[in-house]
Write a protein that holds these residues in place. Structure first.
Motif, PDB file in Angstrom:
ATOM      1  N   HIS A  66      19.926  27.674  64.914  1.00 10.09           N
ATOM      2  CA  HIS A  66      20.684  28.882  64.569  1.00 10.09           C
ATOM      3  C   HIS A  66      22.015  28.955  65.316  1.00 10.09           C
ATOM      4  O   HIS A  66      22.865  29.793  64.994  1.00 10.09           O
ATOM      5  CB  HIS A  66      19.847  30.145  64.850  1.00 10.09           C
ATOM      6  N   VAL A  67      22.211  28.057  66.293  1.00  5.32           N
ATOM      7  CA  VAL A  67      23.484  27.957  67.011  1.00  5.32           C
ATOM      8  C   VAL A  67      24.236  26.699  66.579  1.00  5.32           C
ATOM      9  O   VAL A  67      25.421  26.748  66.240  1.00  5.32           O
ATOM     10  CB  VAL A  67      23.272  27.921  68.535  1.00  5.32           C
ATOM     11  N   GLY A  68      23.537  25.564  66.571  1.00  3.10           N
ATOM     12  CA  GLY A  68      24.176  24.286  66.289  1.00  3.10           C
ATOM     13  C   GLY A  68      24.705  24.167  64.873  1.00  3.10           C
ATOM     14  O   GLY A  68      25.825  23.661  64.666  1.00  3.10           O
ATOM     15  N   LEU A  72      28.602  23.637  63.797  1.00  5.41           N
ATOM     16  CA  LEU A  72      29.029  22.487  63.008  1.00  5.41           C
ATOM     17  C   LEU A  72      29.791  22.923  61.765  1.00  5.41           C
ATOM     18  O   LEU A  72      30.832  22.363  61.422  1.00  5.41           O
ATOM     19  CB  LEU A  72      27.808  21.654  62.612  1.00  5.41           C
ATOM     20  N   GLU A  73      29.280  23.948  61.093  1.00  9.74           N
ATOM     21  CA  GLU A  73      29.912  24.418  59.859  1.00  9.74           C
ATOM     22  C   GLU A  73      31.286  25.023  60.129  1.00  9.74           C
ATOM     23  O   GLU A  73      32.250  24.725  59.426  1.00  9.74           O
ATOM     24  CB  GLU A  73      29.015  25.459  59.183  1.00  9.74           C
ATOM     25  N   LYS A  74      31.385  25.883  61.142  1.00  8.35           N
ATOM     26  CA  LYS A  74      32.630  26.609  61.390  1.00  8.35           C
ATOM     27  C   LYS A  74      33.681  25.745  62.083  1.00  8.35           C
ATOM     28  O   LYS A  74      34.864  25.824  61.761  1.00  8.35           O
ATOM     29  CB  LYS A  74      32.352  27.857  62.241  1.00  8.35           C
ATOM     30  N   ALA A  75      33.260  24.927  63.036  1.00  2.00           N
ATOM     31  CA  ALA A  75      34.220  24.136  63.809  1.00  2.00           C
ATOM     32  C   ALA A  75      34.962  23.138  62.944  1.00  2.00           C
ATOM     33  O   ALA A  75      36.133  22.834  63.203  1.00  2.00           O
ATOM     34  CB  ALA A  75      33.496  23.408  64.949  1.00  2.00           C
ATOM     35  N   THR A  76      34.318  22.616  61.922  1.00  2.00           N
ATOM     36  CA  THR A  76      34.926  21.558  61.104  1.00  2.00           C
ATOM     37  C   THR A  76      35.813  22.105  59.997  1.00  2.00           C
ATOM     38  O   THR A  76      36.281  21.349  59.146  1.00  2.00           O
ATOM     39  CB  THR A  76      33.831  20.670  60.485  1.00  2.00           C
ATOM     40  N   LEU A  77      36.095  23.405  60.015  1.00  2.00           N
ATOM     41  CA  LEU A  77      36.984  23.996  59.010  1.00  2.00           C
ATOM     42  C   LEU A  77      38.420  24.079  59.500  1.00  2.00           C
ATOM     43  O   LEU A  77      39.318  24.406  58.729  1.00  2.00           O
ATOM     44  CB  LEU A  77      36.503  25.410  58.651  1.00  2.00           C
ATOM     45  N   HIS A  78      38.656  23.777  60.778  1.00  2.00           N
ATOM     46  CA  HIS A  78      39.960  24.055  61.380  1.00  2.00           C
ATOM     47  C   HIS A  78      40.748  22.786  61.718  1.00  2.00           C
ATOM     48  O   HIS A  78      40.227  21.874  62.354  1.00  2.00           O
ATOM     49  CB  HIS A  78      39.777  24.874  62.660  1.00  2.00           C
ATOM     50  N   ASP A  79      42.027  22.800  61.293  1.00  3.86           N
ATOM     51  CA  ASP A  79      42.944  21.713  61.658  1.00  3.86           C
ATOM     52  C   ASP A  79      43.783  22.063  62.885  1.00  3.86           C
ATOM     53  O   ASP A  79      44.385  21.179  63.491  1.00  3.86           O
ATOM     54  CB  ASP A  79      43.886  21.393  60.486  1.00  3.86           C
ATOM     55  N   ASP A  80      43.850  23.349  63.229  1.00  7.00           N
ATOM     56  CA  ASP A  80      44.663  23.800  64.352  1.00  7.00           C
ATOM     57  C   ASP A  80      44.153  23.181  65.654  1.00  7.00           C
ATOM     58  O   ASP A  80      42.969  23.305  65.998  1.00  7.00           O
ATOM     59  CB  ASP A  80      44.607  25.328  64.438  1.00  7.00           C
ATOM     60  N   ALA A  81      45.053  22.523  66.384  1.00  8.23           N
ATOM     61  CA  ALA A  81      44.658  21.802  67.599  1.00  8.23           C
ATOM     62  C   ALA A  81      44.113  22.745  68.671  1.00  8.23           C
ATOM     63  O   ALA A  81      43.161  22.408  69.382  1.00  8.23           O
ATOM     64  CB  ALA A  81      45.844  21.019  68.149  1.00  8.23           C
ATOM     65  N   ASP A  82      44.714  23.946  68.800  1.00  9.09           N
ATOM     66  CA  ASP A  82      44.246  24.898  69.810  1.00  9.09           C
ATOM     67  C   ASP A  82      42.828  25.367  69.499  1.00  9.09           C
ATOM     68  O   ASP A  82      41.987  25.501  70.394  1.00  9.09           O
ATOM     69  CB  ASP A  82      45.184  26.102  69.887  1.00  9.09           C
ATOM     70  N   LEU A  83      42.567  25.632  68.211  1.00 16.65           N
ATOM     71  CA  LEU A  83      41.222  26.065  67.826  1.00 16.65           C
ATOM     72  C   LEU A  83      40.215  24.932  68.004  1.00 16.65           C
ATOM     73  O   LEU A  83      39.078  25.164  68.425  1.00 16.65           O
ATOM     74  CB  LEU A  83      41.219  26.559  66.377  1.00 16.65           C
ATOM     75  N   VAL A 107      29.740  31.704  68.953  1.00 19.78           N
ATOM     76  CA  VAL A 107      30.136  30.955  67.753  1.00 19.78           C
ATOM     77  C   VAL A 107      30.691  31.907  66.704  1.00 19.78           C
ATOM     78  O   VAL A 107      31.716  31.636  66.071  1.00 19.78           O
ATOM     79  CB  VAL A 107      28.940  30.156  67.184  1.00 19.78           C
ATOM     80  N   SER A 108      30.038  33.039  66.523  1.00 23.19           N
ATOM     81  CA  SER A 108      30.486  34.031  65.545  1.00 23.19           C
ATOM     82  C   SER A 108      31.849  34.602  65.914  1.00 23.19           C
ATOM     83  O   SER A 108      32.718  34.789  65.051  1.00 23.19           O
ATOM     84  CB  SER A 108      29.453  35.161  65.438  1.00 23.19           C
ATOM     85  N   ILE A 109      32.069  34.867  67.199  1.00 22.47           N
ATOM     86  CA  ILE A 109      33.362  35.404  67.642  1.00 22.47           C
ATOM     87  C   ILE A 109      34.474  34.405  67.377  1.00 22.47           C
ATOM     88  O   ILE A 109      35.516  34.749  66.795  1.00 22.47           O
ATOM     89  CB  ILE A 109      33.322  35.767  69.138  1.00 22.47           C
TER      90      ILE A 109
END
Length: 255
Positions: A66-68, A72-83, A107-109
């Motif tokens: 419920h965390v991992g 995985l789903e949210k982190a791989t949506l971003h191209d921004d280097a800072d994010l 993760v939600s935040i």
């Protein structure tokens, strides 16, 4: 119906169903490839962070589904280097912390923030916490006029700063004394008492997503300096007041 839309519809009607399947598979492959590239970039950052902190593979435990899976789903949506850096820091933090109660919340935040939000939170946390002589963290409030003025000097638009503040309040990372107008330069603003503080959740989240040890950025103040910091301070034709919130028990110096 517009001519272009009608023409496209007529063309689509003639396409075989198998071609739609192929197009869907092709589009899915392209999205999958982009997300894999992002994941590789983030995990490379994780590897660097783990190496810098002397962490072994055994010290980084597996995440609960419920965390991992959301990570995985949210982190791989971003191209921004800072994010991507924030997602990498968060991964290291939640895989090395034994208290999993807030992991899904973090993760939600982060999923609800953009890079500007992260910069605003960094500014507020960096300028809003101090340590007393016993090295307990003390939260001091900031006037949002101060925040806007300080950050707008770095070419950040005041409107965007205010939008980020509102988003961070919604996410539970900040709390304000009362609503603020979108335009701080309006004359009515001078009559409003606006005080913003990071919450315990916001400060702990910031530490997790930035990798910053809170005690390393909070100056140690003697009692007189602390009273000064928490007293009434004149700020461009108005004043702010704020009672300190001692967060020694709720804010940890890193995870």
């Amino acid at each position: 119906m517009p001519v272009v839309t009608a023409a496209v519809t007529a063309l689509i009607d003639k396409l075989p169903v198998s071609l739609f399947t192929q197009l869907n598979e092709y589009a899915a492959d392209m999205v999958r490839e982009r997300r894999v590239r992002r994941l590789v970039a983030i995990l490379e950052k994780v590897d660097v962070l783990a190496s810098e902190r002397g962490l072994s593979e055994e010290q980084m435990h597996k995440l609960a589904d419920h965390v991992g899976l959301p990570w995985l789903e949210k982190a791989t949506l971003h191209d921004d280097a800072d994010l991507q850096a924030a997602w990498a820091n968060l991964f290291v933090a939640i895989t090395t912390d034994s208290d999993a109660a807030l992991h899904a919340t973090y993760v939600s935040i982060l999923d609800g923030l953009n890079s500007m939000d992260c910069k605003v939170l960094e500014h507020i946390v960096s300028n809003g916490i101090v340590q007393d002589e016993e090295q307990e963290l003390v939260l001091t409030p900031l006037a949002d006029e101060e925040i806007c003025r300080a950050m707008s000097d770095n070419s950040y638009g005041i409107d965007k700063i205010q939008i980020s503040i509102e988003n961070l309040v919604r996410q539970g990372c900040l709390v304000r004394s009362s609503p603020a107008p979108m335009k701080p330069e309006l004359s009515v603003y001078g009559g409003l008492l606006q005080v913003i503080s990071a919450t315990a959740l916001g400060i702990n989240f910031y530490s997790a997503a930035s990798g910053v040890d809170l005690s390393s950025i909070a100056p140690v103040l003697n009692p007189e300096q602390l009273r000064d910091r928490l007293g009434v301070v004149d700020v461009t034709s108005r004043s702010r007041t704020g009672a300190a919130v001692v967060l020694a028990s709720s804010i940890r110096a890193g995870l």
